[in-house]
Write a protein that holds these residues in place. Structure first.
Motif, PDB file in Angstrom:
ATOM      1  N   ALA A   1       4.053  11.771  -1.036  1.00  0.00           N
ATOM      2  CA  ALA A   1       3.382  10.526  -1.385  1.00  0.00           C
ATOM      3  C   ALA A   1       4.422   9.565  -1.950  1.00  0.00           C
TER       4      ALA A   1
ATOM      5  N   ARG B   1       8.242  -4.110  -1.539  1.00  0.00           N
ATOM      6  CA  ARG B   1       9.106  -5.083  -0.862  1.00  0.00           C
ATOM      7  C   ARG B   1       9.724  -5.899  -1.991  1.00  0.00           C
TER       8      ARG B   1
ATOM      9  N   PRO C   1       0.831  -1.214   0.000  1.00  0.00           N
ATOM     10  CA  PRO C   1       0.000   0.000   0.000  1.00  0.00           C
ATOM     11  C   PRO C   1       0.867   1.268   0.000  1.00  0.00           C
ATOM     12  N   ASP C   2       0.396   2.281  -0.710  1.00  0.00           N
ATOM     13  CA  ASP C   2       1.102   3.563  -0.770  1.00  0.00           C
ATOM     14  C   ASP C   2       1.211   4.154   0.631  1.00  0.00           C
ATOM     15  N   ALA C   3       2.180   5.051   0.797  1.00  0.00           N
ATOM     16  CA  ALA C   3       2.416   5.676   2.096  1.00  0.00           C
ATOM     17  C   ALA C   3       2.837   7.125   1.880  1.00  0.00           C
ATOM     18  N   THR C   4       3.046   7.812   2.979  1.00  0.00           N
ATOM     19  CA  THR C   4       3.581   9.169   2.954  1.00  0.00           C
ATOM     20  C   THR C   4       4.905   9.141   3.703  1.00  0.00           C
ATOM     21  N   LEU C   5       5.929   9.739   3.109  1.00  0.00           N
ATOM     22  CA  LEU C   5       7.252   9.781   3.718  1.00  0.00           C
ATOM     23  C   LEU C   5       7.692  11.238   3.784  1.00  0.00           C
TER      24      LEU C   5
ATOM     25  N   LYS D   1       5.116   5.331  -3.367  1.00  0.00           N
ATOM     26  CA  LYS D   1       4.770   3.942  -3.624  1.00  0.00           C
ATOM     27  C   LYS D   1       5.763   3.113  -2.819  1.00  0.00           C
ATOM     28  N   VAL D   2       5.276   2.046  -2.209  1.00  0.00           N
ATOM     29  CA  VAL D   2       6.125   1.229  -1.351  1.00  0.00           C
ATOM     30  C   VAL D   2       6.240  -0.165  -1.966  1.00  0.00           C
TER      31      VAL D   2
ATOM     32  N   TRP E   1      10.829   3.015  -1.017  1.00  0.00           N
ATOM     33  CA  TRP E   1       9.793   4.034  -1.128  1.00  0.00           C
ATOM     34  C   TRP E   1      10.155   4.890  -2.336  1.00  0.00           C
TER      35      TRP E   1
END
Length: 187
Positions: free
Chosen positions: A130, A135, A122-126, A132-133, A149
């Motif tokens: 904004a 693994r 799931p996308d995140a905020t860093l 894209k994450v 990220w």
């Protein structure tokens, strides 16, 4: 009967397409970083936040490595490394060519990419951006699972890499910034 066969095939095709897209997206971010004329990076322990090193890179082969615990700053240029000791630059015997070639070794990167399996999370905020994450697991030179990220424009913002046995189980966080900045000048 035809409809159920089509649904069955689609159920297996879509996840494979998503994995291929995630791998291509992450590869673009890695390529963009490798093609960048400059960037800054900070390396720290992802768990404790303890900072290890701040680094600057200026293409094609200049690095400034600043020890976050107050140790000496090292300047790597081409095949030579110098350390700032009390305001005086001293040449130090460090295997610089091996370090620099490992970072820019196209064959090693190709082997790593061939074995890379990428999963979009799931996308995140860093830090307010904004992202894209992903693994991803690579098999070359040894199996490692990492996270990345990626921000707008396929800019690599951060990676977390398992330090393995050498890292005593620590996860190293590498935070990238100022990618392509003209302000980075290393003597």
């Amino acid at each position: 009967m035809r409809l159920s066969a089509a649904v069955f095939l689609l159920a297996f095709t879509l996840p494979a397409m998503a994995l291929a897209d995630a791998k291509a997206e992450l590869a673009r971010a890695f390529d963009k970083l490798l093609d960048a004329p400059s960037f800054r990076a900070s390396m720290s322990d992802a768990g404790s936040g303890e900072k290890y090193v701040d680094m600057e890179f200026q293409a094609p082969d200049r690095y400034r490595i600043i020890n976050a615990q107050g140790g000496p700053t090292m300047i790597v240029s081409g095949g030579q490394a110098q350390m700032d000791v009390g305001g005086r630059m001293m040449t130090v015997p460090v295997p610089v060519n091996a370090i620099v070639s490992a970072y820019r070794n196209e064959d090693a990167m190709r082997k790593q990419r061939e074995s890379m399996v990428v999963e979009a999370l799931p996308d995140a905020t860093l830090d307010g951006q904004a992202a894209k994450v992903y693994r991803f697991t690579t098999q070359h030179p040894k199996p490692v699972t990492s996270m990345a990220w990626v921000g707008e424009g396929d800019i690599l913002l951060q990676m977390e890499v398992d330090g393995g046995a050498a890292g005593r189980g620590k996860v190293v966080r590498v935070r990238y910034r100022d990618i392509g900045s003209a302000d980075i000048r290393i003597p």
